[in-house]
Design an enzyme around this catalytic site. Structure first.
Site, PDB file in Angstrom:
ATOM      1  N   GLU A  47      42.208  17.452  58.396  1.00 45.40           N
ATOM      2  CA  GLU A  47      42.351  17.750  59.735  1.00 45.40           C
ATOM      3  C   GLU A  47      41.864  19.096  59.062  1.00 45.40           C
ATOM      4  OE1 GLU A  47      40.281  16.218  62.486  1.00 45.40           O
ATOM      5  OE2 GLU A  47      41.601  14.563  61.593  1.00 45.40           O
ATOM      6  N   TRP A  49      39.183  19.592  57.678  1.00 45.21           N
ATOM      7  CA  TRP A  49      37.921  20.027  58.277  1.00 45.21           C
ATOM      8  C   TRP A  49      37.145  21.438  58.749  1.00 45.21           C
ATOM      9  CZ3 TRP A  49      33.941  17.111  59.375  1.00 45.21           C
ATOM     10  CH2 TRP A  49      33.972  15.869  58.797  1.00 45.21           C
ATOM     11  N   TRP A  64      15.339  19.955  74.836  1.00 47.56           N
ATOM     12  CA  TRP A  64      16.867  19.639  75.398  1.00 47.56           C
ATOM     13  C   TRP A  64      15.960  19.754  76.780  1.00 47.56           C
ATOM     14  CZ3 TRP A  64      20.949  17.817  72.607  1.00 47.56           C
ATOM     15  CH2 TRP A  64      20.690  18.368  71.508  1.00 47.56           C
ATOM     16  N   ASN A  86      40.665  17.540  70.794  1.00 50.25           N
ATOM     17  CA  ASN A  86      40.117  17.094  70.153  1.00 50.25           C
ATOM     18  C   ASN A  86      39.056  15.854  70.422  1.00 50.25           C
ATOM     19  OD1 ASN A  86      38.057  17.316  67.755  1.00 50.25           O
ATOM     20  ND2 ASN A  86      38.831  15.528  67.146  1.00 50.25           N
ATOM     21  N   TRP A 129      23.051  21.891  72.781  1.00 49.09           N
ATOM     22  CA  TRP A 129      23.943  22.051  72.359  1.00 49.09           C
ATOM     23  C   TRP A 129      24.860  23.007  72.147  1.00 49.09           C
ATOM     24  CZ3 TRP A 129      25.032  24.850  67.302  1.00 49.09           C
ATOM     25  CH2 TRP A 129      23.406  25.014  66.590  1.00 49.09           C
ATOM     26  N   TRP A 169      30.275  21.280  67.763  1.00 49.18           N
ATOM     27  CA  TRP A 169      28.850  20.970  68.271  1.00 49.18           C
ATOM     28  C   TRP A 169      27.568  20.161  67.643  1.00 49.18           C
ATOM     29  CZ3 TRP A 169      28.471  20.657  73.283  1.00 49.18           C
ATOM     30  CH2 TRP A 169      29.595  21.642  74.733  1.00 49.18           C
TER      31      TRP A 169
END
Ligand code: FAD
Length: 473
Positions: free
Chosen positions: A256, A259, A287, A322, A340, A363
């Site tokens: 993590e 990431w 969108w 998360n 987003w 996102w």
């Protein structure tokens, strides 16, 4: 690292921080954290006979005036990686070096600088797994914890903005977070030790269950530099070596942190990661500009309890688990088909850990337009996600108290609950808790249709893409 290196020169040191325009533009939660964190840093410097000098405005001008007031011949800092901040640092360094000032910058915030991890062809990575393999190949160097008990300061006192100025975030309206967080180094170390001492051992099993509170909650501390990722890394590795946690839990946790590194690695390759989809075809996606729906999502009133729980946890604590970030973001981009970037903007305003790279990565990943993203067509069913990751409903019960008396699994789909269960729980749908704002099956189908049109390059068939709404709508 910059402070330690400056002290090692053996001359007086002026620790300073410039409140520049980035900080002024940050959300209330971030500004609150930064203020608390600077106060903690100042207290720690004062305990060593020094203090933090605060200036406001342009960094270049603030540094100029400090150099003039102190006759300093060196400026040291820890690097930032947000494109605007990095560009500012480069410009300041070029200018100062031209005047013969010794400028040095250090890496405090990442395990490895984004440009040092390279695939065999020399390019950066766009997929997490090979990136992680390359990063994981070597443990990052352990950070030096060294700081002397006393720091020499210049004879003449320097003017400083007060810690609690209107710019500073002291009065940002986020004071309710004080019960949830302890910004600053001591708070970060307490949290790290508490996590390593208990939750790390169940991280692999429980990290996806929002009610378990099994994750480190170090993200804001890491963002603001209360603690560095190398400290966190080595503490976790030591826990495995000492048998206090299983290697599999530790590896999962380290990945993590990986990431986070990957987010900065991508930001380095795509400086406009927060504005532009990495997959360009998503610029054609239809969108829907629906400000009312965006507001409903922001306030946690969608009628999907797991989404609402997450959005309310965010409002009340400045943080969201998360797994629930993924569910809530998926709901916004796929069920509501809202851009987003509008969700990202709301998170930026509300998260204490709002972080340009991590937020954009998160996102773009959820919306399916990122480099190594979840495919758009894999659309989370919020009810199934809730049943899987909040099986007994305790997370929803905590953040959506009006549903508290509903048993699981009905608590995750109150619209489908038996009228007798609703009545026994004292819930009238539409009055005490909203009906779902969209139907999952048809919203899913419409999202897939829009995706197909985007892929085939067909012209917009339904509602035209709305204007970018801005998260404060
Ligand atoms: P832990 O599970 O304890 O992980 C340890 C550390 O690893 C975290 O503190 C964080 O620094 C890093 N990390 C963990 N997961 C991720 C991830 N998926 N991506 C990048 N880094 C990660 N994180 C932020 O720090 N700032 C953000 O603005 C942000 N926005 C997000 C938006 C969306 C839509 C999504 C899906 C995720 C976002 N994340 C963001 C990532 C992640 O949700 C948080 O880092 C994590 O929930 C923080 O909790 P923790 O410290 O307990 O994490």
């Amino acid at each position: 690292p910059a402070l330690a290196a400056a002290i090692e020169r053996g001359r007086p040191v002026v620790p300073f921080f410039v409140h520049d325009d980035d900080e002024a533009r940050a959300g209330a939660a971030s500004r609150w954290w930064l203020h608390q964190s600077l106060a903690a840093l100042d207290a720690s410097l004062r305990a060593r006979g020094s203090r933090l000098v605060l200036r406001a405005g342009s960094a270049a001008e603030a540094i100029d005036s400090l150099l003039a007031q102190t006759n300093a011949d060196a400026v040291y800092w820890n690097r930032r990686h947000e494109p605007a901040a990095a560009a500012r640092e480069r410009a300041v360094a070029t200018e100062l070096r031209g005047r013969g000032v010794d400028c040095r910058s250090y890496n405090a915030s990442l395990l490895a600088e984004p440009w040092t991890i390279r695939a065999s062809g020399g390019d950066g990575y766009r997929v997490f797994t090979p990136f992680w393999r390359a990063l994981r190949a070597n443990d990052p160097p352990a950070p030096s914890q060294w700081l002397p008990d006393a720091i020499a300061t210049p004879d003449r006192p320097l003017a400083s903005e007060p810690l609690a100025s209107p710019r500073s975030g002291a009065a940002s309206g986020a004071a309710e977070f004080a019960g949830c967080w302890t910004p600053g180094e001591a708070g970060a170390l307490d949290r790290l030790h508490a996590f390593i001492g208990s939750d790390l051992a169940r991280y692999g099993q429980c990290r996806d269950q929002p009610a378990a509170e099994a994750t480190s909650r170090l993200s804001a501390h890491l963002h603001f530099g209360d603690i560095g990722p190398r400290q966190v890394w080595h503490a976790a590795v030591a826990a495995a070596a000492e048998g206090r946690a299983q290697p599999s839990d530790v590896e999962r946790f380290l990945s993590e942190l990986g990431w986070r590194e990957f987010a900065y690695h991508l930001l380095h390759q795509f400086p406009n990661l927060a504005e532009v989809p990495v997959r360009p075809e998503f610029e054609r996606f239809e969108w829907i500009g629906d400000a009312a729906a965006l507001r409903t999502w922001q306030q946690g009133l969608t009628g999907y309890p797991i989404v609402d729980a997450g959005m309310r946890q965010l409002l009340q604590t400045g943080w969201m688990h998360n797994r629930v970030r993924m569910i809530a973001a998926s709901f916004l981009t796929k069920h509501l088909r809202i851009d987003w970037r509008d969700g990202q903007s709301w998170f930026r305003q509300r998260l204490v850990d709002a972080d340009l790279a991590n937020n954009a990565l998160g996102w773009q990943w959820v919306a399916g337009c990122g480099a190594d993203a979840a495919p758009f067509f894999r659309i989370f069913n919020p009810t199934l996600q809730a049943e899987r990751f909040d099986a007994d409903g305790s997370y929803v019960r905590r953040w959506v108290p009006e549903l508290r008396a509903l048993p699981a699994p009905a608590i995750h789909a109150p619209w489908a609950a038996r009228p007798a269960d609703l009545a026994a729980a004292g819930i009238r749908l539409g009055a005490d808790y909203p009906w779902p704002m969209v139907d999952h099956a048809s919203a899913r189908q419409q999202a897939l249709d829009a995706y197909r049109r985007m892929r085939s390059g067909a012209p917009a068939a339904v509602r035209a893409r709305g204007a970018h709404q801005g998260g404060s709508a």
